[in-house]
Motif scaffolding. Structure first.
Motif, PDB file in Angstrom:
ATOM      1  N   GLU A 133       0.822  -1.197   0.000  1.00  9.68           N
ATOM      2  CA  GLU A 133       0.000   0.000   0.000  1.00  9.68           C
ATOM      3  C   GLU A 133       0.863   1.256   0.000  1.00  9.68           C
ATOM      4  O   GLU A 133       1.985   1.244   0.512  1.00  9.68           O
ATOM      5  CB  GLU A 133      -0.920   0.022   1.224  1.00  9.68           C
ATOM      6  N   VAL A 134       0.314   2.316  -0.560  1.00  5.27           N
ATOM      7  CA  VAL A 134       0.962   3.623  -0.575  1.00  5.27           C
ATOM      8  C   VAL A 134       0.263   4.501   0.453  1.00  5.27           C
ATOM      9  O   VAL A 134      -0.975   4.527   0.513  1.00  5.27           O
ATOM     10  CB  VAL A 134       0.889   4.261  -1.973  1.00  5.27           C
ATOM     11  N   VAL A 135       1.042   5.217   1.259  1.00  5.14           N
ATOM     12  CA  VAL A 135       0.509   6.099   2.300  1.00  5.14           C
ATOM     13  C   VAL A 135       0.865   7.531   1.922  1.00  5.14           C
ATOM     14  O   VAL A 135       2.050   7.901   1.934  1.00  5.14           O
ATOM     15  CB  VAL A 135       1.106   5.764   3.683  1.00  5.14           C
ATOM     16  N   ALA A 151      -0.864  17.480  14.152  1.00  3.73           N
ATOM     17  CA  ALA A 151      -2.182  16.855  13.999  1.00  3.73           C
ATOM     18  C   ALA A 151      -2.167  15.820  12.881  1.00  3.73           C
ATOM     19  O   ALA A 151      -2.731  14.727  13.027  1.00  3.73           O
ATOM     20  CB  ALA A 151      -3.234  17.921  13.720  1.00  3.73           C
ATOM     21  N   ARG A 152      -1.504  16.126  11.771  1.00  3.09           N
ATOM     22  CA  ARG A 152      -1.464  15.160  10.673  1.00  3.09           C
ATOM     23  C   ARG A 152      -0.554  13.995  10.993  1.00  3.09           C
ATOM     24  O   ARG A 152      -0.797  12.867  10.572  1.00  3.09           O
ATOM     25  CB  ARG A 152      -1.052  15.852   9.371  1.00  3.09           C
ATOM     26  N   ARG A 153       0.512  14.232  11.743  1.00  2.00           N
ATOM     27  CA  ARG A 153       1.362  13.104  12.155  1.00  2.00           C
ATOM     28  C   ARG A 153       0.604  12.167  13.087  1.00  2.00           C
ATOM     29  O   ARG A 153       0.743  10.938  12.998  1.00  2.00           O
ATOM     30  CB  ARG A 153       2.642  13.622  12.821  1.00  2.00           C
ATOM     31  N   ILE A 154      -0.198  12.719  13.993  1.00  2.00           N
ATOM     32  CA  ILE A 154      -1.032  11.871  14.850  1.00  2.00           C
ATOM     33  C   ILE A 154      -2.007  11.066  13.999  1.00  2.00           C
ATOM     34  O   ILE A 154      -2.190   9.858  14.211  1.00  2.00           O
ATOM     35  CB  ILE A 154      -1.781  12.732  15.889  1.00  2.00           C
ATOM     36  N   LEU A 155      -2.623  11.720  13.019  1.00  2.00           N
ATOM     37  CA  LEU A 155      -3.543  11.017  12.118  1.00  2.00           C
ATOM     38  C   LEU A 155      -2.814   9.901  11.384  1.00  2.00           C
ATOM     39  O   LEU A 155      -3.359   8.805  11.201  1.00  2.00           O
ATOM     40  CB  LEU A 155      -4.159  12.009  11.129  1.00  2.00           C
ATOM     41  N   LEU A 156      -1.577  10.146  10.971  1.00  2.00           N
ATOM     42  CA  LEU A 156      -0.778   9.120  10.301  1.00  2.00           C
ATOM     43  C   LEU A 156      -0.573   7.917  11.208  1.00  2.00           C
ATOM     44  O   LEU A 156      -0.763   6.772  10.788  1.00  2.00           O
ATOM     45  CB  LEU A 156       0.570   9.708   9.879  1.00  2.00           C
ATOM     46  N   VAL A 157      -0.169   8.148  12.457  1.00  2.00           N
ATOM     47  CA  VAL A 157       0.047   7.034  13.389  1.00  2.00           C
ATOM     48  C   VAL A 157      -1.247   6.259  13.593  1.00  2.00           C
ATOM     49  O   VAL A 157      -1.260   5.017  13.577  1.00  2.00           O
ATOM     50  CB  VAL A 157       0.610   7.540  14.725  1.00  2.00           C
ATOM     51  N   GLU A 158      -2.365   6.960  13.772  1.00  2.00           N
ATOM     52  CA  GLU A 158      -3.661   6.294  13.954  1.00  2.00           C
ATOM     53  C   GLU A 158      -4.026   5.471  12.709  1.00  2.00           C
ATOM     54  O   GLU A 158      -4.532   4.341  12.828  1.00  2.00           O
ATOM     55  CB  GLU A 158      -4.747   7.324  14.245  1.00  2.00           C
ATOM     56  N   ALA A 159      -3.782   6.013  11.534  1.00  2.00           N
ATOM     57  CA  ALA A 159      -4.093   5.288  10.298  1.00  2.00           C
ATOM     58  C   ALA A 159      -3.226   4.043  10.156  1.00  2.00           C
ATOM     59  O   ALA A 159      -3.697   2.982   9.717  1.00  2.00           O
ATOM     60  CB  ALA A 159      -3.912   6.213   9.093  1.00  2.00           C
ATOM     61  N   LEU A 160      -1.948   4.142  10.542  1.00  2.00           N
ATOM     62  CA  LEU A 160      -1.072   2.971  10.472  1.00  2.00           C
ATOM     63  C   LEU A 160      -1.525   1.888  11.446  1.00  2.00           C
ATOM     64  O   LEU A 160      -1.470   0.696  11.124  1.00  2.00           O
ATOM     65  CB  LEU A 160       0.372   3.381  10.763  1.00  2.00           C
ATOM     66  N   ILE A 161      -1.967   2.294  12.630  1.00  2.00           N
ATOM     67  CA  ILE A 161      -2.521   1.316  13.574  1.00  2.00           C
ATOM     68  C   ILE A 161      -3.711   0.598  12.945  1.00  2.00           C
ATOM     69  O   ILE A 161      -3.844  -0.634  13.042  1.00  2.00           O
ATOM     70  CB  ILE A 161      -2.930   2.010  14.887  1.00  2.00           C
ATOM     71  N   ASP A 162      -4.571   1.353  12.276  1.00  2.00           N
ATOM     72  CA  ASP A 162      -5.744   0.778  11.620  1.00  2.00           C
ATOM     73  C   ASP A 162      -5.333  -0.238  10.550  1.00  2.00           C
ATOM     74  O   ASP A 162      -5.921  -1.317  10.440  1.00  2.00           O
ATOM     75  CB  ASP A 162      -6.578   1.901  11.003  1.00  2.00           C
ATOM     76  N   ALA A 275       4.344  10.740  17.351  1.00  2.00           N
ATOM     77  CA  ALA A 275       4.107  11.673  16.254  1.00  2.00           C
ATOM     78  C   ALA A 275       5.051  12.868  16.342  1.00  2.00           C
ATOM     79  O   ALA A 275       5.617  13.321  15.336  1.00  2.00           O
ATOM     80  CB  ALA A 275       2.651  12.134  16.274  1.00  2.00           C
ATOM     81  N   SER A 276       5.234  13.386  17.548  1.00  2.00           N
ATOM     82  CA  SER A 276       6.115  14.526  17.742  1.00  2.00           C
ATOM     83  C   SER A 276       7.556  14.191  17.361  1.00  2.00           C
ATOM     84  O   SER A 276       8.232  14.969  16.663  1.00  2.00           O
ATOM     85  CB  SER A 276       6.046  14.990  19.197  1.00  2.00           C
ATOM     86  N   LEU A 277       8.048  13.024  17.794  1.00  2.38           N
ATOM     87  CA  LEU A 277       9.446  12.667  17.533  1.00  2.38           C
ATOM     88  C   LEU A 277       9.687  12.265  16.085  1.00  2.38           C
ATOM     89  O   LEU A 277      10.813  12.404  15.585  1.00  2.38           O
ATOM     90  CB  LEU A 277       9.893  11.555  18.481  1.00  2.38           C
TER      91      LEU A 277
END
Length: 356
Positions: A133-135, A151-162, A275-277
């Motif tokens: 998959e492409v992210v 905020a978008r980095r947090i969304l990225l981490v949440e999407a990867l968990i999904d 996400a911050s790091l």
């Protein structure tokens, strides 16, 4: 199709599934429900003809995907396939006028859920069943993990968990989210993006790591024993540091104080800290030599069914050893796996702390 609301670790988000015209899935993630009708789409058959072959001396699998020779190669800005679709413009992989974060099946995959059985041959082979998959981190054609915002980095981490949960439930043996950044590491699409590979077997390095953790290896205990000279930064119970055994100059790892098998085990604070790091590490790399740092980055979570004692980490492998000088993997590294490291991790950590 309506977007589904999902209660994430850090905050709620929405996921919209769109079935693309060629049969691939597109998932749109955002803090607001995604709406709108899709525009024109690619409608060509996606090759599923990859296979895996086993190397009897290295004791590892390799992927053979000749169709990837035809993948998109350094398109013009106007033909960027990862951009939102524009009225009257060329087709893109995301046939909507806007989005927050998108994940879709690769049009030129190395792994495919319907990979066929290989032809009979006098070597060990198996179908390359899995997923690729492409992210897409952002609709903007320029940027990085350092610039897309927290905020978008947090969304990225949440999407990867999904996606981790999806692929494991589908039977994946190992799931690897990763990013390649920069032409120096072979990137052919400049738009900020990563990928996810879902493997039918556990790759050898990850199998060895799982075995080490199951035998009692304590990464966090080691990190504390190394002391502050190897540390770079911390946030929300997550730490960035240059491990003393790093193989690349300025190699940096992120891991949590509490032992976690993967980001699916994270608390809200740990998602925020990770996400911050992610952004902080890339920002430090870019300031180090006053130019965008080419690197390889990957999420190292527990393999499916081998989670005993496992400690998740994110590992960054930057390939510049100094300003204007790349670290090449030459004969010794390729032949033996024994790396020659040009920058001591103590000095690397000090330089990265200064770059903050």
């Amino acid at each position: 199709m309506c977007a589904a609301r999902i209660e994430g670790r850090s905050s709620a988000y929405y996921r919209r599934h769109h079935a693309k015209a060629d049969g691939r899935s597109l998932y749109l993630y955002g803090y607001a429900p995604h709406e709108g009708e899709a525009g024109p789409e690619f409608d060509e058959a996606v090759s599923s003809g990859s296979e895996m072959r086993f190397h009897p001396l290295r004791q590892e699998w390799a992927l053979y995907s000749p169709h990837r020779q035809n993948r998109t190669f350094k398109p013009s800005d106007a033909a960027n396939p990862l951009a939102p679709a524009r009225p009257g413009g060329p087709m893109t992989e995301i046939p909507f006028s806007d989005f927050e974060l998108a994940i879709f099946g690769n049009r030129f995959p190395s792994l495919h859920p319907e990979a066929p059985e290989p032809f009979s041959a006098p070597w060990k082979a198996r179908p390359a069943i899995g997923d690729a998959e492409v992210v897409v981190f952002s609709p903007a054609a320029e940027g990085s993990l350092a610039t897309i915002g927290q905020a978008r980095r947090i969304l990225l981490v949440e999407a990867l968990i999904d996606r981790y949960q999806h692929h494991f439930s589908a039977g994946a043996a190992y799931v690897l989210p990763f990013e390649n950044r920069g032409e120096a590491v072979g990137v052919t699409l400049a738009h900020p993006h990563g990928q996810i590979y879902s493997f039918p077997v556990i790759p050898e390095p990850q199998a060895r790591a799982a075995d080490a953790f199951s035998q009692g290896y304590d990464l966090e205990g080691d990190r504390q024993d190394w002391g502050a000279e190897f540390s770079v930064a911390d946030a929300g119970g997550v730490f960035s540091y240059c491990p003393p055994f790093g193989r690349f100059p300025y190699e940096t790892w992120l891991s949590t104080r509490a032992r976690k098998q993967g980001p699916w085990d994270f608390s809200a604070d740990e998602v925020d800290g990770l996400a911050s790091l992610l952004g902080d590490t890339v920002a430090r790399y870019d300031r180090l030599f006053d130019q965008p740092m080419p690197y390889m980055m990957s999420f190292h979570g527990a393999p499916n069914g081998l989670s005993k004692g496992f400690q998740f980490s994110v590992q960054f492998y930057p390939i510049m050893r100094s300003a204007g000088r790349l670290k090449y993997l030459a004969s010794v590294e390729q032949a033996t796996g024994v790396f020659t490291v040009d920058v001591d991790p103590r000095a690397a950590a000090a330089d990265l702390r200064q770059a903050g």
